[in-house]
Design a protein around this motif. Structure first.
Motif, mmCIF file in Angstrom:
data_model
loop_
_atom_site.group_PDB
_atom_site.id
_atom_site.type_symbol
_atom_site.label_atom_id
_atom_site.label_comp_id
_atom_site.label_asym_id
_atom_site.label_seq_id
_atom_site.Cartn_x
_atom_site.Cartn_y
_atom_site.Cartn_z
ATOM 1 N N THR A 1 84.849 34.018 6.920
ATOM 2 C CA THR A 1 85.997 33.370 6.268
ATOM 3 C C THR A 1 85.453 32.298 5.343
ATOM 4 N N SER A 2 86.018 32.231 4.144
ATOM 5 C CA SER A 2 85.588 31.174 3.221
ATOM 6 C C SER A 2 86.794 30.324 2.838
ATOM 7 N N LYS A 3 86.725 29.036 3.175
ATOM 8 C CA LYS A 3 87.817 28.118 2.813
ATOM 9 C C LYS A 3 87.260 27.116 1.815
ATOM 10 N N LYS A 4 88.166 26.268 1.281
ATOM 11 C CA LYS A 4 87.721 25.304 0.266
ATOM 12 C C LYS A 4 86.634 24.359 0.803
ATOM 13 N N GLY A 5 86.864 23.807 2.009
ATOM 14 C CA GLY A 5 85.933 22.789 2.524
ATOM 15 C C GLY A 5 84.833 23.318 3.426
ATOM 16 N N PHE A 6 84.990 24.556 3.928
ATOM 17 C CA PHE A 6 83.982 25.087 4.862
ATOM 18 C C PHE A 6 84.043 26.612 4.911
ATOM 19 N N ASP A 7 82.950 27.185 5.421
ATOM 20 C CA ASP A 7 82.914 28.636 5.665
ATOM 21 C C ASP A 7 82.781 28.876 7.167
ATOM 22 N N GLU A 8 83.243 30.055 7.591
ATOM 23 C CA GLU A 8 82.963 30.470 8.966
ATOM 24 C C GLU A 8 82.051 31.686 8.887
ATOM 25 N N ALA A 9 81.114 31.768 9.841
ATOM 26 C CA ALA A 9 80.130 32.846 9.770
ATOM 27 C C ALA A 9 79.815 33.366 11.162
ATOM 28 N N GLN A 10 79.227 34.557 11.186
ATOM 29 C CA GLN A 10 78.826 35.198 12.441
ATOM 30 C C GLN A 10 77.335 35.515 12.331
ATOM 31 N N VAL A 11 76.582 35.272 13.397
ATOM 32 C CA VAL A 11 75.146 35.592 13.370
ATOM 33 C C VAL A 11 74.979 37.109 13.248
ATOM 34 N N SER A 12 74.134 37.546 12.297
ATOM 35 C CA SER A 12 73.830 38.981 12.231
ATOM 36 C C SER A 12 72.443 39.254 12.811
ATOM 37 N N SER A 13 71.512 38.305 12.648
ATOM 38 C CA SER A 13 70.219 38.416 13.348
ATOM 39 C C SER A 13 69.625 37.026 13.520
ATOM 40 N N VAL A 14 68.738 36.920 14.515
ATOM 41 C CA VAL A 14 68.137 35.611 14.814
ATOM 42 C C VAL A 14 66.721 35.602 14.245
ATOM 43 N N VAL A 15 66.448 34.639 13.371
ATOM 44 C CA VAL A 15 65.130 34.572 12.720
ATOM 45 C C VAL A 15 64.170 33.786 13.608
#
Ligand SMILES: C[S@@+](CC[C@H](N)C(=O)[O-])C[C@H]1O[C@@H](n2cnc3c(N)ncnc32)[C@H](O)[C@@H]1O
Length: 390
Positions: free
Chosen positions: A41-55
């Protein structure tokens, strides 16, 4: 996109920043680790994200034991975190809420040790074509036939070996003490349950169907429709923490506000004179049985109650907290000590600020692990009136 996270915030996500400084809340990450993420999700003040892989994993990262976690189950958002670190994170989140919202620097202690898995004895479940399904995180999609690792074995048996007919949602409650099982459903049409399970069809009157748990040596009755803590052990842990805040020989007046089935008044202060307040009709019926005739049990909204003088007040409000009206109602009783139980760190911090404003000093704060594998936090804190005599 690759990000390095900072700390975990209330709600369980990790906070990170884009190169351009924009805040990103990352689900499935730990504090201070480098992860590849997909923005959800992308909002004006922040984004939400989900881990796809751990570096570069945190040393506290573990492999989830449940297959549904990788399938996107919305239930256990912290199964990738070592359970002792979950406990530390709960303490840090409560301390940070106090710092940010109540402007208070305070130590937060850990609660008693609790089971990591197979604990949940009450669960509300979505039903599709007669079968229980778990909701996927941030999606309308569901996961069929759960092999859920956090529910009590008696509950898991029910989830997998029952048909729930035409229902769209059911609430299942089991007793760890007696093994009793109840399903609260919208309809009995097409429902097929194991022989021992009692079916209650929802109506606006208490059904009279209940289970019994033994908590701190007391038999506690809990009806199908009443609120109860997520497990027997969680109820025991809360009772233990609250008991430690009350003098052993306390024989004054105890207010149990938002008392539910009367769990705290029935267990924490055996010699107290009890006033118990609750708005749910079925919980009131249970409280009458659990607290006996000596207690004054009143079906009311707390904020509508004109409280007589009390010595100690316990308040365990729903998620939104006490708020100004709840605080005002409890302060009418002028208690020397207030014990606040909260399931939300933000409303806990807001209520703390209100109580401090009214002349109460924050004492012990305990973050409990009542909801292992999830970011839910139960907090208990006590407050002393400036001129306290208890
Ligand atoms: C978090 S539960 C706590 C119950 C109990 N202390 C326990 O541990 O089992 C909150 C309870 O408050 C009741 N409740 C919600 N809003 C209320 C209000 N405004 N006044 C009185 N009771 C309320 C709910 O029905 C529920 O039983």
């Amino acid at each position: 996109m690759e990000l390095t996270t900072k700390h975990i915030i209330a709600g369980g996500k990790a906070l990170a920043r884009h190169e351009n400084g924009k805040t990103v809340f990352v689900r499935g990450a730990l504090d201070t680790e480098t992860v590849e993420v997909e923005i959800t999700t992308s909002k004006k003040g922040f984004d939400e994200a989900q881990v796809s892989s751990v570096v570069s994993p945190s040393s506290q990262r573990v492999t989830p034991t449940c297959a549904h976690v990788t399938q996107g189950c919305g239930g256990c958002d912290w199964q990738h975190i070592d359970t002792s670190h979950q406990s530390t994170l709960r303490q840090k989140i409560v301390a940070e809420s106090l710092r940010r919202i109540a402007k208070v620097e305070h130590t937060v202690d850990a609660g008693p040790s609790l089971p990591d898995f197979a604990y949940r004895t009450t669960m509300r479940c979505g039903i599709t074509e007669g079968k229980v399904e778990l909701n996927k995180h941030a999606s309308h999609e569901t996961l069929p036939i759960p092999d859920c690792k956090i529910v009590h074995p008696k509950m898991l048996d029910l989830l997998t070996n029952s048909g729930f007919g035409n229902n769209t949602e059911v609430t299942i409650r089991v007793s760890d003490t007696t093994g009793e099982r109840i399903v609260l459903a919208e309809t009995d049409r097409g429902v097929d349950l194991p022989d021992d399970v009692r079916l209650v069809v929802t109506s606006n009157r208490p059904s009279g169907e209940y289970i019994t748990e033994t908590i701190a040596g007391q038999e506690i009755r809990c009806s199908a429709e009443s609120f109860f803590q997520p497990s027997r052990e969680a109820a025991e842990a809360l009772v233990e923490v609250i008991q430690n805040m009350i003098p052993d020989d306390f024989a004054g007046t105890l207010l149990d506000a938002y008392c539910g089935v009367g769990l705290f008044a029935a267990t924490v202060a055996p010699n107290a004179r009890v006033i118990a307040l609750e708005s749910s009709a079925s919980a009131i019926e249970d409280a009458k049985v659990n607290l006996g005739e000596a207690a004054r049990i009143i079906e009311t909204k707390v904020e509508d109650f004109v409280c007589p003088p009390v010595d100690i007040a316990i308040a365990d409000p729903p998620r939104k907290g006490l708020d100004k009206k709840g605080v005002k109602a409890i302060l009418n009783g002028n208690p020397s000590q207030i014990i606040l139980v909260s399931c939300d760190p933000a409303s806990f911090a807001r209520d703390t600020a209100l109580l401090i404003e009214q002349g109460y000093a924050l004492g012990k704060v305990v973050a409990l692990d009542n909801f292992a594998q999830t970011s839910h936090i139960e907090t208990v804190a006590n407050f002393q009136r400036a001129t306290s005599d208890v």
